[in-house]
Scaffold this active site. Structure first.
Site, PDB file in Angstrom:
ATOM      1  CD  GLU A   1     -33.719  -6.273 -42.942  1.00  9.13           C
ATOM      2  OE1 GLU A   1     -33.315  -5.200 -42.450  1.00  9.13           O
ATOM      3  OE2 GLU A   1     -34.677  -6.913 -42.464  1.00  9.13           O
TER       4      GLU A   1
ATOM      5  CB  THR B   1     -35.321   4.368 -45.407  1.00  9.21           C
ATOM      6  OG1 THR B   1     -34.058   4.812 -45.893  1.00  9.21           O
ATOM      7  CG2 THR B   1     -36.415   4.944 -46.273  1.00  9.21           C
TER       8      THR B   1
ATOM      9  N   GLY C   1     -32.883   8.196 -51.252  1.00  4.68           N
ATOM     10  CA  GLY C   1     -31.761   8.739 -50.491  1.00  4.68           C
ATOM     11  C   GLY C   1     -30.654   7.735 -50.209  1.00  4.68           C
TER      12      GLY C   1
ATOM     13  CE1 TYR D   1     -31.265  -4.850 -38.151  1.00  3.18           C
ATOM     14  CE2 TYR D   1     -30.876  -4.140 -40.418  1.00  3.18           C
ATOM     15  CZ  TYR D   1     -31.743  -4.571 -39.418  1.00  3.18           C
ATOM     16  OH  TYR D   1     -33.061  -4.745 -39.706  1.00  3.18           O
TER      17      TYR D   1
ATOM     18  CG  ASP E   1     -32.980  -2.088 -35.370  1.00  2.00           C
ATOM     19  OD1 ASP E   1     -33.200  -2.437 -34.186  1.00  2.00           O
ATOM     20  OD2 ASP E   1     -33.872  -1.922 -36.203  1.00  2.00           O
TER      21      ASP E   1
END
Length: 343
Positions: free
Chosen positions: A63, A69, A107, A144, A162
């Site tokens: 998650e 991503t 990232g 979330y 989401d």
DNA sequence: AACACGGGGCG
DNA sequence: CGCCCAGTGTT
């Protein structure tokens, strides 16, 4: 003739159920919607590595990686990470630099720092949080992720929201209220017998069928309950990408490469390693190659320069094999790969 | 509520 | 090369 009559009533009932669903007094349509969605999910779900387990640690890592991503970007990295840090205890014992090195290229490095810090909290406590509210207290875990992990790993009946779920809700109901109303709408829909699967089915539907742009309504298991059915409902656009140019020096010597460490105080990617910047170029410099690198709303054209004259560049000489283990920025990794220095 | 924070894929 | 994707934490 008889078939047409039956078909008429099937459609009629579907309409009535949709109306009831919209008006919120819908006790008949909701179970059918849930069942349709879950059946569809059972038969059509993608075979993703994090769906083979309900282990809290593995679900949690997936998650975090999946935040902002794409699945395709996470896929080649997920198993590697879990091999390197096979348990929450192992992750807790690792150095932050090792975790960042494994995260390099994914990232949003604060995710990795928070994951590491949270692992230390969990390891110290000796147990994973037992519900979404407790998960929420860990760094890097918002509403979330807490709901996702707890519903998938522990079957807690708490709904996720989401971008995918928001889009499904928007099309299903024809509107999206305030943030609080969206969470309530998601919670109201949730199937309490299989909350984890239901949450994933909503997101899977958003990813595969109820996609941004033109939804594939012919494949949608809950089309009967949908208020919009493909009629031009879409989310607003993002601002344009800015274009910028930037240059880095690639200096090699005896199997080593020149690297610099970003300041610990840097806002962006603190303490991570990259190539020395190349402020200005002289005539003797060579452009080895150019690549594109797009970050958030900036689209970089990156020139990689080899100095013609032996100019003094900042940084340290790092062996290629060693460089691979450093927390490199994604761009630095990309350049070193393209230059054939690392894999 | 607005902003900062990375990176990759597709046509 | 333009366009698309979407949580958490801070202010």
């Amino acid at each position: 003739m008889e078939n047409e009559f039956v078909l008429f009533w099937v459609k009629r009932c579907a309409q009535l159920q949709s109306v009831q669903l919209m008006r919120g007094n819908a006790t008949t349509a909701l179970p059918q919607l849930r069942q349709s969605l879950l059946s569809w999910y059972d038969q059509n779900r993608r075979d993703l590595p994090w769906r083979k387990t309900r282990d809290a640690y593995r679900v949690w890592v997936s998650e975090i990686m999946l935040q902002q991503t794409r699945v395709a970007a996470v896929l080649p990295r997920y198993e590697n990470f879990l091999e390197r840090f096979s348990s929450v205890e192992k992750l807790a014992k690792a150095r932050e630099a090792s975790v960042l090195a494994e995260w390099s290229g994914l990232g949003y490095y604060r995710r990795a720092r928070n994951l590491h810090a949270a692992a230390r909290v969990v390891a110290r406590a000796g147990a994973f949080p037992q519900n979404a509210e407790a998960w929420r207290e860990l760094p890097g875990i918002g509403r979330y992720t807490a709901a996702a992990v707890s519903s998938i790993a522990s079957n807690e009946p708490v709904a996720v929201l989401d971008g995918n779920v928001e889009r499904v809700l928007l099309r299903l109901h024809g509107k999206l209220g305030t943030s609080a109303q969206r969470w309530r709408a998601a919670q109201k829909l949730l199937d309490h017998t299989r909350p984890g699967d239901f949450n994933q089915s909503m997101m899977e539907l958003g990813a595969m069928v109820c996609v941004p742009g033109q939804p594939i309504c012919s494949q949608c298991p809950i089309q009967r309950f949908c208020q919009t059915r493909g009629r031009g409902i879409s989310i607003s656009r993002k601002p344009r990408q800015q274009k910028r140019e930037i240059a880095y020096c690639l200096a090699q010597s005896n199997g080593s490469v020149r690297l610099v460490r970003r300041p610990k105080s840097a806002t962006l990617m603190p303490s991570m390693w990259e190539l020395p910047h190349c402020a200005k170029t002289s005539d003797s410099d060579t452009v080895l190659f150019s690549i594109r690198h797009s970050i958030t709303n900036t689209d970089y054209t990156v020139r990689v320069i080899q100095r013609g004259s032996p100019l003094r560049t900042p940084g340290l000489w790092v062996k290629a094999a060693r460089a691979e283990q450093l927390p490199l920025t994604g761009l630095a990794r990309k350049i070193l790969c393209k230059a054939g220095i690392i894999l």
